[in-house]
Design an enzyme around this catalytic site. Sequence first.
Site, short mmCIF file in Angstrom:
data_model
loop_
_atom_site.label_atom_id
_atom_site.label_comp_id
_atom_site.label_asym_id
_atom_site.label_seq_id
_atom_site.Cartn_x
_atom_site.Cartn_y
_atom_site.Cartn_z
N TRP A 256 -17.57 2.44 6.19
CA TRP A 256 -16.52 1.71 6.93
C TRP A 256 -16.33 0.30 6.37
CZ3 TRP A 256 -17.23 -2.91 9.48
CH2 TRP A 256 -16.13 -3.37 10.21
N ARG B 36 0.85 -1.18 0.00
CA ARG B 36 0.00 0.00 0.00
C ARG B 36 0.90 1.25 0.00
NH1 ARG B 36 -4.36 1.33 4.68
NH2 ARG B 36 -5.79 -0.22 3.89
N GLY C 7 -7.47 -1.84 12.97
CA GLY C 7 -8.13 -0.76 13.70
C GLY C 7 -8.72 -1.23 15.02
N ASP D 278 -15.73 -2.06 3.73
CA ASP D 278 -15.20 -2.05 2.36
C ASP D 278 -16.00 -2.93 1.42
OD1 ASP D 278 -13.02 -0.42 2.96
OD2 ASP D 278 -11.77 -2.11 3.56
#
Length: 804
Positions: free
Chosen positions: A493, A356, A712, A495
């Site tokens: 939120w 990423r 997260g 995906d």
Amino acid sequence: MKYGYFDDTKREYVITRPDTPAPWANYLGSPEYGALISNNAGGYSFAKSGANGRILRYIFNQFDQPGRYMYIRDNKTQDYWSASWQPVGKDLEAYKSECHHGTAYTKMLADYSGIHSEALYYVPLDQTYEVWNLRLTNQSAEDRELTVTGYAEFTNNNNYEQDQINLQYSQFITRTEFHENRIRHVIHGNLDWAKEGEEVDDELVIDRFFALTGATVDSYCGDREEFLGRYHGYNNPQGVEKGQLSGEMCYNQNGCGALSTVIRLKPNETKDIAFLVGMKGNKEAKEIIVKYENTTQQCEKELNELITYWHGRLSHFQVQTPSAEFNTMINTWNAYNCFITFIWSRAASFFYCGLRNGYGYRDTVQDIQGIIHLAPEMALEKIRFMLSAQVDNGGGLPLVKFNHNAGHEDTPEDASYVKETGHPEYRADDALWLFPTVYKYLAESGNMEFLDEVIPFANKDEGTVYEHLKRAIDFSMNRLGVHGMPAGLYADWNDCLRLGKNGESAFVALQFYYAMDIIKRCAEYKKDTQYGIYLDEKKNMLGKIINECCWNEDRFIRGYTQTGEIIGCKTDPEANMWLNPQSWAVISGLASEEQADTALDTVYQRLNTEYGAILMDPPYYKHAFEGALAVIYNAGSKENAGIFSQSQGWIILAEALRGHGDRAFTYFMENAPAAQNEKADIRKLEPYCYGQFTEGKDSPHFGRSHVHWLTGTASTIMVGCVEGILGMRPDFSGLCISPSIPKEWDTFTAKKEFRGKHLHIQVYNHNQKESGCVELLVNGEAMKGNYIPFEKMTENTDIVLTIS
Ligand code: IFM
């Protein structure tokens, strides 16, 4: 089955059986020089980028190899083993070992054939190379002669993909050289000529080194195939078997660093050596090596520096409750996990290879929340950065490039941004995460001037922080769907849930409702009455819409697709009950008490399992709508009815906000890594860090967890526990303490650093209640309710709260 235990005093997790169900990893250094290491020394290193700065090779999704290996050979018996159980893998009856994963260091102890070894791995604080310090003690009654060999397998290219798949190129740009006490590994070495007076371009010619200190090199090898030998593996390299390395260097194929030294030990004698790895040219490498002339002293000093730094960071909030699992997570492991996600984002793990090329907006803004109570000044820096990645229309850039240039960036409206990042659209939720994050920072730090700080927008112009927040409100307000809730845009939120550009997500609507509540508090602080009136009107209107359009008997639905289909309706054959809209209806303050309790009960009945609450139920299979991308996943996995760990934090918080301490704590325990220490064979993942998800009840591997560390989850659980269960809720003027604890907790204590004051908090619960406040004393003075105005706090403040 358990494989280790928590040593809370040292803040270590100690693995006592090395044959763990998966490689159990730790993080060393920082993304400037990052190193991952498993309990069997597997792992890799990189500088700046996991994908483009890879130094040590690691084969993903394999057998946790190669790694930072140190072999020990008894020259009399010719028997050999390794300082980590693998790669040699001696019989565990004869080979005893412990792996201590600590805060930014890992130490492996082993006892075999009368030799005690301690292998300490770390990256010195603020440095960009790594140290493998090996201490050997002869615990036998005879003199011993040991050949110790360190082995580092270099990638042939800084780009890990080129290293792995473009062999017709990458094998022919690499070579090694031996210099006195080190192997020099060079990539593009044929470009290292320079005209007189010119420097060699170190972007083109890449230098790595592998050095030995504390002993002299007796033999060496710089070629992997030569070191291992044909049809040998890491478990039986020919050079180690023979006790003598061949001296062969790499010219094409695969470079490595292998250095051997002979160590003689009398009974009870101890000796220290260290291997060093880095991506440095000759000059810098030599300067580093010299620092380790006194190996023992230097390594001990550096380890102490790391411990002081990390333990200092963690000490700003410490709690003692009757739950050992809760204490170890909140005081050390969840907190450390929060720092790791904050610092490393999704850069590198055994699942993320570093591909990423930037920060995910929502992930990063969420990650910040986990450390605000521990290091508000670190949070501030990142908040500034994320605000500077907000476009002037108020939306967040879905991906913030590592080389983000505030004020000059393209946006999702530009084809160039879409091409470069692969993000075709704004996401509905990104900028809305700013509200709880900025609020938590303001409330924790008391730095209200921050609202007036001017920060550039990503593409052009600038504005105060308050203006940035207002623009985020405008962003959603200017993009409403047919019912008047924020439009779905690319995603929320989740995906895997594409409601369509003009669909509407209940989750986002609730986030928006909450955002308006937060900015209203800022507007009040700033005496911006007009804006406050505007917010009241819009918020009331949104509240009505959510209630009318999203409340469905005993639950909130998940949203509307752009074709008007309701998602998460009670009568749907699949995915008729979703977790996040229920928790967020409570967190946002939208749900009435009755709705809140009904929705939370429905969650408990329909979604809760012994490993946490599943994301939705039943999983998608036959009835997935077009945008239900989760259907690609096996039932019970990830967004398709997996136990998505991040969402556990929100349900903990929601239950706690309702005063339901028992339920909040139950959700905590079900998914807490530490609480599954004894179920390691089911969970598989490290018992000291969170994973992205746990397989749900629809999977044959119910309870197995995946995608360690960089999730997260760390921050949402931290918030759920600190603000929710422990009830530490700062606001602009002070601190509200509103614990929601299990009935059986009769007391707990907390130490909190708060705006320069040391708070010593004692909570009593004599009558087994879950929440409430009968008395709050601050330095002996009774407060009104459970709130402490900041002006009541002294340098050392004694706080006694009686729940019941
Ligand atoms: O919210 C996302 C996150 O941004 C990336 N991991 C998956 C989460 C849920 O889909």
